[in-house]
Motif scaffolding. Sequence first.
Motif, short mmCIF file in Angstrom:
data_model
loop_
_atom_site.label_atom_id
_atom_site.label_comp_id
_atom_site.label_asym_id
_atom_site.label_seq_id
_atom_site.Cartn_x
_atom_site.Cartn_y
_atom_site.Cartn_z
N ASN A 182 0.80 -1.23 0.00
CA ASN A 182 0.00 0.00 0.00
C ASN A 182 0.83 1.28 0.00
OD1 ASN A 182 -2.74 -1.12 0.14
ND2 ASN A 182 -1.97 -2.03 2.04
N VAL A 183 2.05 1.22 0.52
CA VAL A 183 2.88 2.43 0.57
C VAL A 183 4.02 2.28 -0.43
CG1 VAL A 183 4.24 3.96 2.06
CG2 VAL A 183 2.31 2.66 3.02
N ASP A 184 4.04 3.14 -1.42
CA ASP A 184 5.00 3.01 -2.53
C ASP A 184 6.45 3.05 -2.04
OD1 ASP A 184 5.55 2.81 -5.32
OD2 ASP A 184 6.33 4.86 -5.16
N PHE A 185 6.73 3.97 -1.12
CA PHE A 185 8.09 4.14 -0.62
C PHE A 185 8.61 2.82 -0.01
CE2 PHE A 185 10.51 5.13 3.35
CZ PHE A 185 11.70 5.49 2.73
N ILE A 186 7.77 2.17 0.77
CA ILE A 186 8.17 0.89 1.39
C ILE A 186 8.17 -0.22 0.34
CG2 ILE A 186 7.60 -0.81 3.21
CD1 ILE A 186 6.39 1.58 4.77
N GLY A 187 7.23 -0.11 -0.59
CA GLY A 187 7.12 -1.10 -1.65
C GLY A 187 8.40 -1.25 -2.46
N ARG A 188 9.09 -0.14 -2.66
CA ARG A 188 10.32 -0.16 -3.47
C ARG A 188 11.44 -0.93 -2.76
NH1 ARG A 188 10.36 2.52 -7.96
NH2 ARG A 188 12.62 2.65 -8.07
N MET A 189 11.27 -1.18 -1.47
CA MET A 189 12.29 -1.93 -0.72
C MET A 189 12.01 -3.44 -0.78
SD MET A 189 12.41 0.28 2.74
CE MET A 189 12.62 2.04 2.76
N HIS A 190 10.82 -3.79 -1.20
CA HIS A 190 10.40 -5.18 -1.17
C HIS A 190 10.92 -5.94 -2.40
CE1 HIS A 190 7.79 -8.63 -0.56
NE2 HIS A 190 7.58 -8.16 0.68
N PRO A 191 11.36 -7.18 -2.25
CA PRO A 191 11.85 -7.93 -3.42
C PRO A 191 10.80 -8.13 -4.50
CG PRO A 191 11.87 -9.29 -1.44
CD PRO A 191 11.56 -7.92 -1.01
N PHE A 192 9.52 -8.15 -4.14
CA PHE A 192 8.47 -8.30 -5.15
C PHE A 192 8.59 -7.20 -6.21
CE2 PHE A 192 5.30 -10.70 -2.28
CZ PHE A 192 5.76 -11.91 -2.78
N HIS A 193 8.82 -5.98 -5.70
CA HIS A 193 8.92 -4.83 -6.57
C HIS A 193 10.13 -4.99 -7.50
CE1 HIS A 193 7.64 -0.76 -7.49
NE2 HIS A 193 8.93 -0.44 -7.62
N ALA A 194 11.24 -5.44 -6.90
CA ALA A 194 12.46 -5.65 -7.69
C ALA A 194 12.21 -6.72 -8.75
CB ALA A 194 13.60 -6.06 -6.77
#
Lengths: 469, 325
Positions: A182-194
Amino acid sequence: MNNNLALFKRAILVDSRQLTNYLTWLAAGILLFFFLITLGSFNTSGLGIKLLSMVAGVNLATIVLSGLVGFSSTITEEKEESTIGLLLMSGISPAALIFSKSMARVTRGLFLILSQLPFVFLAVTLGGVALNQVIALYLTLTSFTIFLAFYCTFFSVICKTTTRAAILAGVFAYLLTLLAMNVDFIGRMHPFHAYEAILNTGYSDYIFISQVVSNLVISLFFFMLSTCLFSKFALKEDGTSKTKKTSKAVIIRKRSWGAAIVWKDFKFYYGGYKMWAITLIIILGFVTFTFIDNSGMDFDDFRGVLVGTSVVAIAIQLTFFAQTFISKEFRDLTHSGIFITPKTLGEIFKEKIYAGLLMCLPSIAIFVLCIFPELDLNEEVFFIIPMAISYIALFLGATFFFSLKVKLIAFIIAGFCTTIISMILGFLVASTFNSSISGISIFISLINSLIAFTFIMAGINKVKSKLEA
Amino acid sequence: MTDTATTQTYALEITGLSHSFKSHQALNNVNFNVPAKSIHGFVGPNGAGKTTTLKAIATLLKPQKGTVKVFGSNVVSHYKEVRTKIGFMPDHFSMYRQMSVFEYLDFFAAAYGLNLAERDQVIGDVLSLTDMEGRKDDLIKGLSRGMQQRVSLARVLVHDPDLLLLDEPASGLDPRARIELMEILQELRNMGKTIFISSHILSELADLCDSVTILDRGQVKYTGDMKGLLTHNSDESEVTYQLSITETPEGFVDTLQSIEGVSTVEKIENINEKFKIAFNSELCSRNKILAKALELDVDVVEFKEDLKHLNEAFMNLTEAGVREK
């Protein structure tokens, strides 16, 4: 420095002797093998990237599952063995202890990832995968493994037992994932995003910088936090200060029921009435939260959410029950007390099963109350129910059996076995039955029941041999 | 059902008991009996097979060969009956640490089928016996090891068993707790209980036990009363006596040595002039030796049979080295 190196070496050696590591490798390998078989059904180009995605998914899943359990024992295992004092006396600082042991776990995790390299090479051979994608993927996984190791070590420092540390780490990891979605800033840290970026055809970078850097920075943060809190939590003695607190906690004396084992397991293993209250609060809380979030919900939706959450609750509770059932008695060395009471093995098992069912009573009651008024027993439902029950029995039987062999990951191995069996049965059914639901149901239910029965009997034999040993 | 007529005097009868774990022969034709209302020591070095024997008696292990009877009841065919007659305290603490002392005892009393009133009565009694009344509402995990051991013993007693099986009950206890435990066991013997106590330290049991069985490498090396063990010797005609005198006259040793049948006369202590005299009882007698000493006009302080030291007896009976599979 030599001390720290010796500790790192010892941790690596101890880990290398653990059968569970090799089982995890094997499980991941088998899972990938099955994926490889299904890959043949794709008729599109870019098979390589699909295989790489599967490898990435399996890697992430095995790192998360085995990591939450394995990494959470980094410090708690020393607490449980009362060896922390000895290690510190040999001149190892808390920071070195945390770092050496965590890095040993990271090495273990990296070996797990690297063991799947043949599949990666195959993905490259199949085409559509560039070398930079492989490097970026492995950097993502490495940084995430380091993050997970230090994140779990933090819980291992503040918790008394591995079980508590693993549960807390799991709960917070779940909450963090929700937050990342839900939070883009934290999402970018998640491996899913990578993963989303790297596993796209045409990805040209060698590193997904925001995830890798953030994971390493957060690892450093957890390492420093663990070091700061080490003396406060890890060195705390389980001593006399506890006695004062506990005498207050037992002012109301609990009396055993006639069915003593039911009472003991229900109250002391499964949380008793407090667990009932917690289950109800969680189920109703989740329903309320969903209701607030979706104001247009009608009664059927409401009931659907209740059924869904109660099923999840039943699944978690039954898994916990199968995992705890007898293995806890052996782990706590309380088995000889129980098994010399004038009861047969069957009577003891029966009482233990009643205690487990008693734990699940609120969630079962909600499930039954919500599902029965609207239950349409058509032919499909009539045949699906025994099939579902047979899968549950298979999973629970396997969990019971594996819980007597391994400590925490029995349910993971059991889940893996159930998945593999269901895949094999799926292949068999697809080639044997012509979509006749009754035939499929009877066949699968019988096979599952037979395997579940085999697991249970093997478990009972294991119990008997453990009693004699 | 139970052959009580023939076995009434024995609390425990073990006949031809053998058991192996894969290729490892843990017990090999073990035979011994334990008289009722006595304290019987069960001694052996680590790995001798003590715990395996105890597990067989406690119905946790089905013997592959031989029979084990508790008050005449076979532990395999009548295991439920046997379980009501025995109380087993294993070498590790079998405790639910999150329970209070009272809850722990109440749980086991209920597991043995006692009703609420009976439980109240028996828990009060065992707490009083083990001197744990003041700690009954404490959580077990907050208790010291010695206290946990007392609670463990109280647990064993809740169903009023006739035979207590205690596996290394004093291990890890400080000297005070050890002495207190031994006092409780003596009290229990006085109450008519039979106590079967295992240990790897013979001297620990010397003052407590009426009889003893020594087990080594799965075989019984000695079974019988304590005194028999101490005088146990391969050459039964060889006897040793200790003679204490106030002052040694000249030629005293040579004179005693010249008596027919006397093999050695050794001075063992400077204070009180103590001598160790070994002789063949078939050729000589203690009266003869004493008479000869008195002839030399010595002041005899003490003249008694020299019982071999317990550890010496134990070492003679058991073999050195690690047991092979």
